[in-house]
Design an enzyme around this catalytic site. Sequence first.
Site, mmCIF file in Angstrom:
data_model
loop_
_atom_site.group_PDB
_atom_site.id
_atom_site.type_symbol
_atom_site.label_atom_id
_atom_site.label_comp_id
_atom_site.label_asym_id
_atom_site.label_seq_id
_atom_site.Cartn_x
_atom_site.Cartn_y
_atom_site.Cartn_z
ATOM 1 N N PHE A 52 4.151 0.603 -1.371
ATOM 2 C CA PHE A 52 4.050 0.738 -3.253
ATOM 3 C C PHE A 52 4.013 2.063 -3.660
ATOM 4 O O PHE A 52 4.578 2.437 -4.474
ATOM 5 C CB PHE A 52 2.665 -0.197 -3.551
ATOM 6 C CG PHE A 52 2.231 0.117 -4.865
ATOM 7 C CD1 PHE A 52 3.036 -0.263 -5.836
ATOM 8 C CD2 PHE A 52 1.255 0.670 -5.250
ATOM 9 C CE1 PHE A 52 2.829 -0.061 -7.365
ATOM 10 C CE2 PHE A 52 0.668 0.886 -6.380
ATOM 11 C CZ PHE A 52 1.394 0.398 -7.420
ATOM 12 N N GLU A 68 -1.725 -8.827 3.037
ATOM 13 C CA GLU A 68 -1.650 -9.467 4.510
ATOM 14 C C GLU A 68 -3.254 -10.167 4.908
ATOM 15 O O GLU A 68 -3.165 -10.986 5.665
ATOM 16 C CB GLU A 68 -0.829 -8.745 5.375
ATOM 17 C CG GLU A 68 -1.677 -7.430 5.819
ATOM 18 C CD GLU A 68 -1.190 -6.083 4.906
ATOM 19 O OE1 GLU A 68 -0.829 -6.629 3.664
ATOM 20 O OE2 GLU A 68 -1.281 -4.971 5.343
ATOM 21 N N GLU A 99 0.013 13.308 -0.577
ATOM 22 C CA GLU A 99 -0.332 13.050 1.004
ATOM 23 C C GLU A 99 0.597 13.790 1.806
ATOM 24 O O GLU A 99 0.248 14.122 3.015
ATOM 25 C CB GLU A 99 -0.289 11.299 1.179
ATOM 26 C CG GLU A 99 -0.544 11.290 2.657
ATOM 27 C CD GLU A 99 -0.969 9.604 2.905
ATOM 28 O OE1 GLU A 99 -0.759 8.990 2.053
ATOM 29 O OE2 GLU A 99 -1.288 9.231 4.217
ATOM 30 N N CYS A 119 0.722 -1.200 -0.020
ATOM 31 C CA CYS A 119 0.013 -0.125 -0.002
ATOM 32 C C CYS A 119 0.742 1.292 0.086
ATOM 33 O O CYS A 119 1.372 1.620 -1.229
ATOM 34 C CB CYS A 119 -0.965 0.030 1.304
ATOM 35 S SG CYS A 119 -2.536 1.016 0.986
ATOM 36 N N PHE A 120 1.065 1.863 0.993
ATOM 37 C CA PHE A 120 1.977 3.022 1.170
ATOM 38 C C PHE A 120 3.234 2.817 0.808
ATOM 39 O O PHE A 120 4.055 3.527 -0.213
ATOM 40 C CB PHE A 120 2.067 3.486 2.363
ATOM 41 C CG PHE A 120 2.240 5.026 2.767
ATOM 42 C CD1 PHE A 120 1.974 5.851 1.793
ATOM 43 C CD2 PHE A 120 2.789 5.619 3.998
ATOM 44 C CE1 PHE A 120 2.285 7.506 1.851
ATOM 45 C CE2 PHE A 120 2.972 7.022 3.948
ATOM 46 C CZ PHE A 120 2.785 7.742 2.855
ATOM 47 N N HIS A 128 -3.658 -4.704 0.289
ATOM 48 C CA HIS A 128 -3.052 -5.371 1.632
ATOM 49 C C HIS A 128 -3.119 -6.855 1.631
ATOM 50 O O HIS A 128 -4.034 -7.432 2.228
ATOM 51 C CB HIS A 128 -3.577 -4.786 2.797
ATOM 52 C CG HIS A 128 -3.509 -3.460 3.112
ATOM 53 N ND1 HIS A 128 -2.411 -3.103 3.779
ATOM 54 C CD2 HIS A 128 -4.255 -2.365 2.808
ATOM 55 C CE1 HIS A 128 -2.616 -1.725 4.074
ATOM 56 N NE2 HIS A 128 -3.715 -1.135 3.449
HETATM 57 N N1 GLN Z 1 -1.705 6.610 2.914
HETATM 58 C C1 GLN Z 1 -1.835 5.880 1.815
HETATM 59 C C2 GLN Z 1 -3.387 6.322 1.154
HETATM 60 O O1 GLN Z 1 -4.222 6.573 1.953
HETATM 61 C C3 GLN Z 1 -1.730 4.361 2.196
HETATM 62 C C4 GLN Z 1 -2.618 3.864 3.064
HETATM 63 C C5 GLN Z 1 -2.266 2.541 3.509
HETATM 64 O O2 GLN Z 1 -0.992 1.982 3.356
HETATM 65 N N2 GLN Z 1 -2.996 1.675 3.935
HETATM 66 O O3 GLN Z 1 -3.352 5.995 0.103
#
Ligand code: GLN
Length: 547
Positions: free
Chosen positions: A395, A526, A416, A392-393, A524
């Site tokens: 990536f 996981e 962000e 997620c983040f 995710h």
């Molecule tokens: N902060 C990022 C977003 O909102 C990633 C979110 C996360 O890692 N769950 O897109």
Amino acid sequence: MRRYPKNKPNYIFISGGVLSGLGKGITTASIGRILKSKGFKVTAIKIDPYINFDAGTLRPTEHGEVWVTEDGGEIDQDLGHYERFLGEKLSKNNNITTGQVYYAVITRERAGSYLGKTVQPIPHITDEIKRRITTLVEKERVEFVLIEIGGTIGAYENVLFIEAARQMNYEGRRVLFVHVSYLPVLGSVGEMKTKPTQHSVKALQGLGIQPDFIICRSEQELDEPRREKIALFCSVNIEDIIANPDVKNIYEIPLKLDEQKIGDKILNKLALQAKKSNLSDWKKFVERMNNATKEVKIGIVGKYFDVGKYKLRDSYISVIEAIKHAATANDVQPKMMWIDAKDFEEKESKLKILNGVDGIIVPGGFGSGGVEGKILAIKYARVNEIPFLGLCFGFQLAVVEYARNICGLEDANTTEVDSGAKIPVVDFLPWQKELIKQSKYGATMRLGAQVIRIKRNTLAWRLYGNDRVIERFRHRYEINPKYINEFETHGFIFSGESEKDEEIMQIGELPEHKHKFFIGTQAHPEFTSQPLKPNPLFNGFISASIR
Ligand code: GLN
């Protein structure tokens, strides 16, 4: 013995005594696994007595990780244990909070549905609690539902939930009560003490509930004299006092409880025919996990959450479990190293610590803390060909790193972190910007399961072996479609795209001839990893890390 109506669902309530953090969730999940292995259709509900509607707005330092269900629920991490142990997909309806219950009742009151009556905790709030539990059971047609009541007995906030459980029993439903309690060993006398458990059972009895089982959590083995004492003082049969001492590996707990025949005892109490447990696959998994000796060192570079003197690894619990599942499938023992990204910001030379790991994960996160440090770590993994998995983040930041250092877009960032970024390679999509204009920030989150279309002849395809996969999401920002071309001409591959929404990139990677394993996903993964079925991305990552 109580007399129960036939052919009705069975409700098992699990309460906690003495202190929190006893692993009630894992105990609940383990009992569920045992009953499922006997051939029953089982589900589990977590009751969180807080006023928050769900865990979506909770900081990870409050209750640990936020678990995401397929239908987009943002829930307490116990739901993760249930899904992992039960091997079932649960919905947001498997979580009940005080906030949801009151919200429903007050909404009904405002609509005039109570016809001028005084709306009260009993019966209106308790009725709503019971309605939520029974509706789920009827909808899912389960034979057993385990209902874990959060908090400990004696607290104010869970009293109405306990009262609802009492009423369900009083109404003649098929109900059992399991009390999970703690037996401390007093250092100065070296003796295991039963008094706190006696007190907490008395408090439970005072609320009209007689436990059928007491599960004794402790650091050391429970012995016969203690067992006898608890049985006598708490009016519970001695064979229903179940030992549950600390184990190194939480996946052993279903086996430990099954050895004490908890499943059969439950069936017996409910006048149901005994059925054999079938935990052989589970047992094999546990043995494989315990027998692996070769170590794989995984560096998890994140923003760490310190509360006082303690670090809350709970924030990454599903990542930890997914690593364990994949490591077991590869017959290795994972050693996780928690690396604070901020360290790299203070001193870049500290990056050398990454030479000592076999693979690097940058997990999900929000906000700007430690971001530059994470980007440095990703660069280090890319340049030094250390297997990398971005979640997620992680990536999104891998994309930022690639933009800055390979595409020559020095000012690239995610909005962000820098809302005025000159080169916003990660940004809100137009529909989200529209919502923000209308002050609907909360609605911009992309939540729950989504189908990812996987590109052929990529690392992602080799790992998943499928053109379409389902993963779960919880994020706001997206790879900015404007820059996709730029990335691809510089050798970055977007190997997974959203099936539903055009131009949403879900997986990105480097070609395998350039890097032995470098992949990131907006999802995710996981959340879909199971003990007996590790997630393909984690599996591939661990396998590359030991190569
Ligand atoms: N902060 C990022 C977003 O909102 C990633 C979110 C996360 O890692 N769950 O897109």
